[in-house]
Design a protein around this motif. Structure first.
Motif, short mmCIF file in Angstrom:
data_model
loop_
_atom_site.label_atom_id
_atom_site.label_comp_id
_atom_site.label_asym_id
_atom_site.label_seq_id
_atom_site.Cartn_x
_atom_site.Cartn_y
_atom_site.Cartn_z
N TRP A 263 0.82 -1.21 0.00
CA TRP A 263 0.00 0.00 0.00
C TRP A 263 0.85 1.26 0.00
O TRP A 263 0.43 2.30 -0.50
CB TRP A 263 -1.04 0.00 1.12
N HIS A 264 2.09 1.20 0.53
CA HIS A 264 2.98 2.36 0.44
C HIS A 264 3.29 2.65 -1.03
O HIS A 264 3.26 3.79 -1.47
CB HIS A 264 4.30 2.10 1.18
N LEU A 265 3.60 1.59 -1.76
CA LEU A 265 3.91 1.73 -3.18
C LEU A 265 2.70 2.28 -3.94
O LEU A 265 2.84 3.18 -4.78
CB LEU A 265 4.34 0.37 -3.74
N ARG A 266 1.52 1.78 -3.64
CA ARG A 266 0.30 2.26 -4.31
C ARG A 266 0.05 3.74 -4.01
O ARG A 266 -0.33 4.50 -4.90
CB ARG A 266 -0.91 1.44 -3.88
N ILE A 267 0.28 4.16 -2.77
CA ILE A 267 0.08 5.57 -2.41
C ILE A 267 1.04 6.45 -3.19
O ILE A 267 0.64 7.47 -3.76
CB ILE A 267 0.26 5.79 -0.89
N LEU A 268 2.29 6.08 -3.24
CA LEU A 268 3.28 6.90 -3.95
C LEU A 268 2.99 6.95 -5.44
O LEU A 268 3.11 8.00 -6.08
CB LEU A 268 4.69 6.38 -3.70
N LYS A 269 2.59 5.83 -6.01
CA LYS A 269 2.26 5.81 -7.44
C LYS A 269 0.99 6.59 -7.72
O LYS A 269 0.91 7.31 -8.72
CB LYS A 269 2.14 4.37 -7.95
N SER A 270 -0.02 6.48 -6.85
CA SER A 270 -1.27 7.21 -7.09
C SER A 270 -1.07 8.71 -6.92
O SER A 270 -1.78 9.51 -7.53
CB SER A 270 -2.37 6.71 -6.17
N ALA A 271 -0.10 9.11 -6.12
CA ALA A 271 0.22 10.53 -5.97
C ALA A 271 1.16 10.99 -7.08
O ALA A 271 1.64 12.12 -7.06
CB ALA A 271 0.86 10.78 -4.60
N ARG A 272 1.40 10.11 -8.03
CA ARG A 272 2.30 10.35 -9.17
C ARG A 272 3.73 10.68 -8.74
O ARG A 272 4.44 11.40 -9.41
CB ARG A 272 1.74 11.44 -10.07
N LEU A 273 4.12 10.12 -7.61
CA LEU A 273 5.49 10.30 -7.14
C LEU A 273 6.39 9.20 -7.66
O LEU A 273 7.59 9.24 -7.46
CB LEU A 273 5.52 10.35 -5.61
N GLY A 274 5.81 8.24 -8.37
CA GLY A 274 6.60 7.18 -8.99
C GLY A 274 7.50 7.71 -10.09
O GLY A 274 8.50 7.10 -10.43
N THR A 275 7.16 8.87 -10.63
CA THR A 275 8.02 9.49 -11.65
C THR A 275 9.10 10.35 -11.00
O THR A 275 10.12 10.64 -11.62
CB THR A 275 7.19 10.35 -12.61
N LEU A 276 8.88 10.74 -9.76
CA LEU A 276 9.83 11.59 -9.05
C LEU A 276 10.89 10.77 -8.32
O LEU A 276 12.05 11.15 -8.25
CB LEU A 276 9.07 12.47 -8.05
N PHE A 277 10.46 9.64 -7.77
CA PHE A 277 11.35 8.77 -7.02
C PHE A 277 11.57 7.45 -7.76
O PHE A 277 10.71 7.00 -8.50
CB PHE A 277 10.74 8.41 -5.66
N VAL A 278 12.71 6.84 -7.51
CA VAL A 278 12.95 5.48 -7.97
C VAL A 278 12.35 4.58 -6.89
O VAL A 278 12.80 4.60 -5.75
CB VAL A 278 14.46 5.21 -8.16
N LEU A 279 11.31 3.84 -7.24
CA LEU A 279 10.58 3.04 -6.26
C LEU A 279 10.89 1.56 -6.41
O LEU A 279 10.97 1.05 -7.54
CB LEU A 279 9.07 3.25 -6.42
N PHE A 280 11.03 0.89 -5.29
CA PHE A 280 11.25 -0.56 -5.26
C PHE A 280 10.25 -1.19 -4.30
O PHE A 280 9.89 -0.58 -3.29
CB PHE A 280 12.66 -0.89 -4.81
N ALA A 281 9.83 -2.40 -4.61
CA ALA A 281 8.87 -3.10 -3.77
C ALA A 281 9.54 -3.89 -2.65
O ALA A 281 8.90 -4.27 -1.68
CB ALA A 281 8.01 -4.02 -4.62
N ALA A 282 10.84 -4.16 -2.78
CA ALA A 282 11.56 -4.94 -1.77
C ALA A 282 13.03 -4.58 -1.80
O ALA A 282 13.55 -4.12 -2.82
CB ALA A 282 11.38 -6.43 -2.03
N VAL A 283 13.70 -4.81 -0.70
CA VAL A 283 15.14 -4.54 -0.59
C VAL A 283 15.91 -5.33 -1.64
O VAL A 283 16.87 -4.85 -2.23
CB VAL A 283 15.64 -4.86 0.82
N GLU A 284 15.45 -6.56 -1.91
CA GLU A 284 16.14 -7.43 -2.88
C GLU A 284 16.07 -6.87 -4.31
O GLU A 284 16.88 -7.25 -5.15
CB GLU A 284 15.51 -8.83 -2.88
N ASP A 285 15.13 -5.97 -4.57
CA ASP A 285 14.99 -5.40 -5.91
C ASP A 285 15.98 -4.28 -6.21
O ASP A 285 16.13 -3.87 -7.35
CB ASP A 285 13.57 -4.84 -6.10
N VAL A 286 16.65 -3.79 -5.17
CA VAL A 286 17.57 -2.65 -5.36
C VAL A 286 18.81 -3.08 -6.08
O VAL A 286 19.39 -4.06 -5.91
CB VAL A 286 17.93 -2.01 -3.99
#
Length: 60
Positions: A37-60
């Protein structure tokens, strides 16, 4: 790092301030959203274009 349970406007402001400072110093800023839900909030606020977002530490 510590878990975040709620997103307040001040939290968004803080993320933006940290990102700006990192970029001014030649760095970068990435956000790990360990709860879906953190990821969904950031994406719905269109902050996914501002920040590099990852769903898990292993994805970095």
């Amino acid at each position: 790092m510590r878990p975040v349970e709620f997103f307040y406007r001040s939290a968004f402001d803080l993320l933006c301030r940290i990102r700006r400072r990192a970029l001014e110093r030649g760095g970068h800023w990435e956000v790990i959203c360990v709860r879906p839900w953190h990821l969904r909030i950031l994406k719905s606020a269109r902050l996914g274009t501002l920040f590099v977002l990852f769903a898990a530490v292993e994805d970095v």
